[in-house]
Enzyme design. Structure first.
Site, PDB file in Angstrom:
ATOM      1  N   LYS A 264       0.828  -1.195   0.000  1.00 53.01           N
ATOM      2  CA  LYS A 264       0.000   0.000   0.000  1.00 53.01           C
ATOM      3  C   LYS A 264       0.872   1.259   0.000  1.00 53.01           C
ATOM      4  CE  LYS A 264      -3.777  -2.036   2.726  1.00 53.01           C
ATOM      5  NZ  LYS A 264      -4.905  -1.802   1.816  1.00 53.01           N
ATOM      6  N   ARG A 338     -10.475 -11.576   1.650  1.00 57.63           N
ATOM      7  CA  ARG A 338     -11.333 -12.626   1.088  1.00 57.63           C
ATOM      8  C   ARG A 338     -10.644 -13.979   1.105  1.00 57.63           C
ATOM      9  NH1 ARG A 338     -11.566  -9.185  -4.313  1.00 57.63           N
ATOM     10  NH2 ARG A 338     -11.273  -7.630  -2.672  1.00 57.63           N
TER      11      ARG A 338
END
Length: 496
Positions: A264, A338
């Site tokens: 990130k 996920r």
């Protein structure tokens, strides 16, 4: 902080000794002869106060009032939402005033919704994080009295539910606000064990070896880049017969998310400590269950790990095998939530659940879609979706149902595995939900994307504890619906 419910009208409230009296005034209030009502009436006539939500009139040492401070708060039409805004404004104004004993006098026609709003708004607004400060100052409120004009008995159930929910929300906020060097996967497991011991829950905390035996290849792949060992936490609350199918709550527990190899940007990366807010909300909900003890069964599942880049970390292009046997091509290591949730959703099958709800700070796309007002809600079951929507409305912890059309899954197709872990930028929150849906086909399922609601940034940076309020309200509604379903059968048997 202790809450109590008392039967006082405003005249009674004026006689109570406390540090501050908050009187909620609605737009159609007729007024009374007590000192606070007269003050409010005079201020309205002079144009110095109007009872719109959030508007305040503050006074010191009012004649005929035992409290040192008086805050008259506008409550609009007296609805729960307006009472919430009024209490937030009033308690916020008193935060630095040294108030330890507070009395909140609700409007004359206050119902259960107003009682719930007053309790949860007080707890939310008075919360101060002190766990890692050298001088833990700021937590002042010790006792809060909610005054209702009608009988306490009429509002007892709503009050107790709100008080229990407030305890759970604060528990979740505390965990969410801890720094990532303290709130590790191991710490989450320890907190779950302590909670289970204190409340009489069943608790199992699995480590890497047990998770490997279960075949959770997707979960393990995410954890590989960190020196912190993963933890797989299973909590069980038994409030009904073992034969009753449980509701299963699955919380994403990424205790810090750097993005992995798909790292990130540096700005605001510190806020990725909040990526375990789904896990915190499950633990907070169980803390509330310990207070409320509803007659239903609930299972909490938390896959917890860090997502960091090192020589062992998963890479874009890797193909991993989930517990379900489905293979996944990793196109972006920052879509890791996920990957841990899919194995937890497969594990949930063993409980033969009546419903499964997963909670996750899953996608920035959901923040773009809904901002910080509503959580995104996706569901394969209309009845479950309605129940969650209604629970969010009742708890002032709002969600909004998003689509799950089959066409959204097209972007998850890949030449190299059964499914890819991302589907591109368009409809990112929906494609993430479509990924999870592949692993949740054996039970009614819903997914709450709380990326926009679980914490606030900027000057108000911190965990919100959402969606504990929604989850607790949903569970209580399931207890009520189960009881209602039994009642007609008993009547019919008696008639025969």
């Amino acid at each position: 902080m202790d809450f109590e419910l008392k039967t006082f009208d405003l005249a009674d409230a004026c006689r109570q000794k406390c540090d501050a009296l908050v009187a909620l005034v609605t737009e159609d209030a007729s007024g009374g002869a007590d000192p606070v009502s007269r003050l409010a009436q005079d201020a309205r006539k002079s144009g110095d106060f109007e009872p719109k939500p959030g508007k305040l009139l503050q006074a010191w040492r009012v004649d005929g009032v035992a409290a040192k401070r008086v805050v008259i708060a506008g409550a609009g039409d007296g609805s729960g939402k307006r009472v919430q805004a009024a209490v937030q404004a009033a308690v916020g104004a008193l935060r630095t005033k040294g108030v330890k004993r507070l009395l909140i006098a609700l409007p004359a026609d206050a119902g259960d919704e107003a009682v719930r709003a007053a309790v949860t708004a007080t707890a939310e607004t008075s919360y101060v994080y002190v766990a890692t400060k050298s001088k833990p100052e700021g937590r002042e409120l010790e006792r809060v009295t909610i005054a209702v004009p009608a009988s306490v008995t009429a509002h007892r159930q709503a009050f107790d539910a709100a008080r229990g929910t407030a305890v759970g929300i604060e528990f979740a906020r505390e965990l969410g606000n801890l720094p990532p060097n303290l709130a590790t996967p191991t710490r989450l497991g320890e907190e779950a064990k302590k909670l289970a011991k204190a409340q009489g829950f069943r608790c199992e905390v699995l480590g890497p070896k047990e998770v490997e035996k279960l075949g959770m290849g997707s979960f393990m792949a995410v954890a590989r880049g960190s020196e912190e060992p993963l933890r797989f936490i299973v909590l069980q609350y038994r409030g009904a017969a073992d034969s009753q199918a449980p509701v299963v709550l699955v919380g994403k527990g990424i205790t810090f998310d750097s993005g992995g190899i798909s790292i990130k940007p540096a700005p605001e990366m510190d806020e990725m400590k909040f990526d375990m807010s789904g896990a915190a909300s499950v633990l907070g909900t169980f803390r509330a269950l310990g207070e409320l003890k509803p007659k239903l069964n609930v299972v909490g599942i938390i896959p917890a790990c860090e997502n960091l880049p090192d020589g062992r970390a998963m890479k874009p292009g890797d193909v991993i095998t989930s517990m379900s046997g489905q293979t996944i091509e990793v196109l972006n290591t920052d879509a890791e939530g996920r990957l841990i949730l899919c194995d937890a959703l497969t594990y949930a099958e063993r409980f033969k659940p009546r419903a499964v709800v997963d909670i996750a700070t899953l996608t920035g796309a959901c923040v773009i879609a809904l901002g910080g007002v509503r959580s995104g809600m996706f569901s394969s079951d209309d009845a479950l979706a309605r129940a969650l929507q209604d629970a969010g409305d009742a708890a002032f912890d709002l969600c909004w149902r998003m689509p799950l059309d089959d066409e959204y899954a097209e972007g998850l197709k890949t030449n190299f595995a059964d499914v890819a872990n991302v589907g591109g930028r368009p409809a990112g929150s929906v494609t993430a939900a479509k990924f999870l849906q592949r692993f949740a086909g054996k039970y009614p399922w819903a997914h709450l994307d709380i990326a926009g609601t679980a914490w606030k940034g900027g000057g108000a940076k911190g965990s919100t504890g959402r969606p504990v309020g929604l989850l607790v309200q949903y569970l209580l509604s399931q207890q009520d619906s189960a009881a209602a379903a039994k009642a007609p059968r008993r009547k019919a048997a008696a008639a025969r």
